[in-house]
Design a protein around this motif. Structure first.
Motif, PDB file in Angstrom:
ATOM      1  N   SER A 213       0.825  -1.216   0.000  1.00 51.82           N
ATOM      2  CA  SER A 213       0.000   0.000   0.000  1.00 51.82           C
ATOM      3  C   SER A 213       0.852   1.257   0.000  1.00 51.82           C
ATOM      4  N   LYS A 215       2.263   2.325   2.724  1.00 49.55           N
ATOM      5  CA  LYS A 215       2.181   2.966   4.051  1.00 49.55           C
ATOM      6  C   LYS A 215       3.528   2.994   4.775  1.00 49.55           C
ATOM      7  N   MET A 216       4.286   1.894   4.688  1.00 51.76           N
ATOM      8  CA  MET A 216       5.563   1.836   5.421  1.00 51.76           C
ATOM      9  C   MET A 216       6.543   2.891   4.883  1.00 51.76           C
ATOM     10  N   ALA A 274      11.919   0.713   1.023  1.00 57.41           N
ATOM     11  CA  ALA A 274      10.758   0.007   1.589  1.00 57.41           C
ATOM     12  C   ALA A 274       9.826  -0.503   0.491  1.00 57.41           C
ATOM     13  N   ASP A 279      10.221  -8.786  -8.784  1.00 54.78           N
ATOM     14  CA  ASP A 279      11.487  -9.433  -9.150  1.00 54.78           C
ATOM     15  C   ASP A 279      11.483  -9.878 -10.612  1.00 54.78           C
ATOM     16  N   THR A 304      13.892  -8.473 -13.193  1.00 58.89           N
ATOM     17  CA  THR A 304      14.045  -7.010 -13.180  1.00 58.89           C
ATOM     18  C   THR A 304      15.411  -6.708 -12.563  1.00 58.89           C
ATOM     19  N   THR A 305      15.807  -5.458 -12.640  1.00 57.37           N
ATOM     20  CA  THR A 305      17.060  -5.056 -11.977  1.00 57.37           C
ATOM     21  C   THR A 305      16.864  -5.155 -10.474  1.00 57.37           C
ATOM     22  N   ILE A 307      17.497  -3.312  -7.684  1.00 63.34           N
ATOM     23  CA  ILE A 307      17.933  -1.923  -7.476  1.00 63.34           C
ATOM     24  C   ILE A 307      18.810  -1.824  -6.226  1.00 63.34           C
ATOM     25  N   LEU A 308      18.368  -2.490  -5.163  1.00 62.16           N
ATOM     26  CA  LEU A 308      19.081  -2.396  -3.887  1.00 62.16           C
ATOM     27  C   LEU A 308      20.481  -3.002  -4.003  1.00 62.16           C
ATOM     28  N   LYS A 341      23.618  -7.719  -0.227  1.00 58.08           N
ATOM     29  CA  LYS A 341      23.360  -6.406  -0.841  1.00 58.08           C
ATOM     30  C   LYS A 341      24.173  -5.288  -0.177  1.00 58.08           C
ATOM     31  N   ASN A 349      10.553  -8.112   8.027  1.00 57.30           N
ATOM     32  CA  ASN A 349       9.169  -8.266   8.477  1.00 57.30           C
ATOM     33  C   ASN A 349       8.542  -9.523   7.921  1.00 57.30           C
ATOM     34  N   ASN A 363       2.890  -2.704  12.014  1.00 57.08           N
ATOM     35  CA  ASN A 363       3.944  -3.612  11.568  1.00 57.08           C
ATOM     36  C   ASN A 363       4.754  -4.077  12.774  1.00 57.08           C
ATOM     37  N   LYS A 382       2.943   1.812  11.770  1.00 55.11           N
ATOM     38  CA  LYS A 382       4.077   1.964  10.841  1.00 55.11           C
ATOM     39  C   LYS A 382       4.776   3.304  11.076  1.00 55.11           C
TER      40      LYS A 382
HETATM   41  O1  PMT Z   1       3.620  -0.901   1.564  1.00 61.79           O
HETATM   42  P1  PMT Z   1       2.969  -1.514   2.800  1.00 61.79           P
HETATM   43  O2  PMT Z   1       1.572  -2.019   2.525  1.00 61.79           O
HETATM   44  O3  PMT Z   1       3.048  -0.595   3.977  1.00 61.79           O
HETATM   45  O4  PMT Z   1       3.791  -2.803   3.179  1.00 61.79           O
HETATM   46  C1  PMT Z   1       5.090  -2.706   3.666  1.00 61.79           C
HETATM   47  C2  PMT Z   1       6.038  -3.745   3.056  1.00 61.79           C
HETATM   48  C3  PMT Z   1       5.636  -5.142   3.498  1.00 61.79           C
HETATM   49  C4  PMT Z   1       5.999  -3.656   1.515  1.00 61.79           C
HETATM   50  C5  PMT Z   1       7.472  -3.369   3.566  1.00 61.79           C
HETATM   51  O5  PMT Z   1       7.487  -3.446   4.967  1.00 61.79           O
HETATM   52  C6  PMT Z   1       8.534  -4.304   2.976  1.00 61.79           C
HETATM   53  O6  PMT Z   1       8.811  -5.361   3.506  1.00 61.79           O
HETATM   54  N1  PMT Z   1       9.158  -3.877   1.830  1.00 61.79           N
HETATM   55  C7  PMT Z   1      10.102  -4.685   1.066  1.00 61.79           C
HETATM   56  C8  PMT Z   1       9.357  -5.634   0.176  1.00 61.79           C
HETATM   57  C9  PMT Z   1      10.285  -6.476  -0.696  1.00 61.79           C
HETATM   58  O7  PMT Z   1      10.296  -6.300  -1.870  1.00 61.79           O
HETATM   59  O8  PMT Z   1      11.043  -7.272  -0.008  1.00 61.79           O
HETATM   60  P2  PMT Z   1      12.137  -8.291  -0.723  1.00 61.79           P
HETATM   61  O9  PMT Z   1      12.590  -9.124   0.422  1.00 61.79           O
HETATM   62  O10 PMT Z   1      11.531  -8.941  -1.885  1.00 61.79           O
HETATM   63  O11 PMT Z   1      13.278  -7.321  -1.209  1.00 61.79           O
HETATM   64  C10 PMT Z   1      14.422  -7.026  -0.411  1.00 61.79           C
HETATM   65  C11 PMT Z   1      14.861  -5.594  -0.656  1.00 61.79           C
HETATM   66  O12 PMT Z   1      15.322  -5.464  -2.013  1.00 61.79           O
HETATM   67  C12 PMT Z   1      13.786  -4.559  -0.473  1.00 61.79           C
HETATM   68  O13 PMT Z   1      14.355  -3.442   0.192  1.00 61.79           O
HETATM   69  C13 PMT Z   1      13.373  -4.207  -1.901  1.00 61.79           C
HETATM   70  O14 PMT Z   1      12.937  -2.837  -1.982  1.00 61.79           O
HETATM   71  C14 PMT Z   1      14.659  -4.423  -2.668  1.00 61.79           C
HETATM   72  N2  PMT Z   1      14.462  -4.840  -4.069  1.00 61.79           N
HETATM   73  C15 PMT Z   1      13.833  -5.996  -4.367  1.00 61.79           C
HETATM   74  C16 PMT Z   1      13.703  -6.396  -5.686  1.00 61.79           C
HETATM   75  C17 PMT Z   1      14.211  -5.565  -6.691  1.00 61.79           C
HETATM   76  N3  PMT Z   1      14.100  -5.910  -7.983  1.00 61.79           N
HETATM   77  N4  PMT Z   1      14.835  -4.428  -6.381  1.00 61.79           N
HETATM   78  C18 PMT Z   1      14.976  -4.051  -5.085  1.00 61.79           C
HETATM   79  O15 PMT Z   1      15.543  -2.987  -4.808  1.00 61.79           O
END
Ligand code: PMT
Length: 408
Positions: A213, A215-216, A274, A279, A304-305, A307-308, A341, A349, A363, A382
């Motif tokens: 959403s 929100k975070m 956040a 992916d 996808t790339t 990014i992080l 990374k 979370n 959260n 949050k």
């Molecule tokens: O938006 P809300 O409804 O408030 O929900 C919050 C949330 C659950 C989305 C948030 O708390 C959260 O966990 N965000 C990260 C979600 C995520 O993509 O997690 P991941 O474990 O798949 O990715 C790990 C990290 O890599 C993340 O920081 C993500 O932004 C980053 N990433 C992932 C894939 C990608 N292609 N590029 C990235 O930069």
């Protein structure tokens, strides 16, 4: 804990039709944990009875200059000293004029002269009054004295006119109070935050996405701004209003997010990711709507790339914070991402819990640091979690400041 928890707020209410909105302001401040003490002018009492404010705030309402408060203290002096902040909402041209010119002839104007605490005015009046040179001059005089304003908005006015002069949105007044009462430990910091989902289109009417959403990420952007940072927010599609004072860039796909991050990354000191970035995306996007037929279509995907991960390779001295949205082995998976990374902090979370993860206002998380340290954060809003993350980052910032630069 909310920034407003246990904060004492003196709310001055003056006489205009927007008085009823002040009741909602009291309700919201109390909900955020503030201890609200209302001071009403005589004309405010023409519009609403003090009992409403007394009931909502749980505190007696001060209406008279020379009545003893709590049986022994003088009301205006108690109020002037008591608050962490004095807020006047709605503020009429009259109270602005008195405060600017040092007039203290009733309870509220006397509180405003006697207080040494921060003062915020939220004006509400007819557009002609608001634009009158005398009012503008008084507003400027108060600003020069360090008083703050939430400027009025535009729209239909109670007098039947339409224009500038409506009391600002209650959410904006609360936001400004939070800003004024927050620590300023991120002043001078340029922060980049990503939030929300990405959408990877299959054809013009269908896409792959997730339930984020935003929100975070938005909570983090607000918290950073409240604590003094200059914030750029890169947001996927969400239903949320743009946070006040935050430069917000809207994107759709992971590729667009990567490009926006690339643009703003060089000028950032802290990056917090956040966003829930897809992916995978369809290898080919159909120009036209894929027609339904008996065979289910196969969609060929490509990565996808990340990014992080890219940022981790080139971050230099910037602080880089990631999130890990996990459904199993939460801590082990998050620590893997922290290391792979090259992050300074990861917020793990568990997105399977009821009150947390995607979409919720709440959260629950564990903050993981490179040295193996972990901080468990129990379930909270949050917004509060955002402040906990910033507390942790402020500690990392301080430690880094004490490490001397390596010789070139
Ligand atoms: O938006 P809300 O409804 O408030 O929900 C919050 C949330 C659950 C989305 C948030 O708390 C959260 O966990 N965000 C990260 C979600 C995520 O993509 O997690 P991941 O474990 O798949 O990715 C790990 C990290 O890599 C993340 O920081 C993500 O932004 C980053 N990433 C992932 C894939 C990608 N292609 N590029 C990235 O930069």
């Amino acid at each position: 804990m909310s920034v407003l928890q246990d904060k004492k707020i003196v709310l001055g209410v003056t006489g205009c039709i927007a008085v009823y909105k002040a009741a909602e302001l009291v309700r919201q401040l109390v909900k955020l944990g503030a201890d609200v003490h209302v001071v009403m002018t005589e004309s405010a009492r023409e519009f609403m009875a003090p009992l409403t404010f007394q009931t909502l705030s749980g505190n007696p309402v001060i209406t008279e200059m020379f009545k003893l408060y709590e049986e022994r203290k003088i009301g205006h002096i108690t109020m002037a000293q008591r608050g962490d902040i004095v807020v006047v909402a709605p503020a009429t041209a009259n109270i602005i004029g008195k405060a600017a010119n040092g007039i203290a002839d009733e309870i509220l104007s006397t509180v405003l002269i006697a207080t040494r605490k921060p003062v915020l005015f939220a004006p509400a009046m007819n557009e002609g009054m608001w634009e009158h040179p005398a009012v503008m001059r008084n507003v400027q005089m108060l600003k020069d004295l360090g008083r703050c304003f939430v400027e009025p908005g535009s729209g239909d006015l109670a007098c039947g006119d339409s224009g500038r002069g409506r009391l600002a949105d209650i959410a904006d007044i609360v936001d400004e109070i939070e800003l004024m009462l927050s620590p300023s430990d991120f002043t001078g910091t340029r922060a980049l935050v990503t939030a929300g989902p990405t959408q990877e289109f299959i054809d013009p009417v269908r896409f792959i996405s997730n339930p984020s959403s935003g929100k975070m990420g938005y909570a983090l952007a607000r918290a950073l701004r409240h604590r003094g940072a200059d914030v750029v927010l890169i947001s996927g599609p969400t239903m949320l209003p743009v946070p006040r004072g935050v430069h917000t860039v809207h994107i759709g796909s992971a590729q667009e997010m990567a490009a926006a991050v690339d643009t703003h990354f060089p000028a950032s000191d802290i990056i917090i990711k956040a966003a829930a970035v897809a992916d995978y995306r369809p290898r080919v996007v159909s120009m036209h709507k894929v027609k339904k037929n008996d065979d289910a279509p196969r969609i060929d995907l490509e990565r996808t790339t990340d990014i992080l991960a890219d940022l981790g390779n080139k971050k230099g001295k910037r602080l880089l914070v990631g999130f890990a949205a996990e459904t199993q082995d939460v801590l082990a998976n998050a620590r893997g991402k922290l290391e792979r990374k090259n992050l300074d902090l990861i917020v793990a979370n568990d997105v399977t819990i009821m009150d947390g993860g995607f979409g919720s206002d709440m959260n629950k998380a564990t903050l993981l640091l490179p040295g193996g340290e972990t901080v468990d954060v129990p379930a909270m809003t949050k917004q509060d979690l955002a402040h906990r993350i910033l507390d942790c980052l402020a500690g990392i910032k301080l430690k880094l400041r004490d490490i001397p630069d390596e010789p070139a």
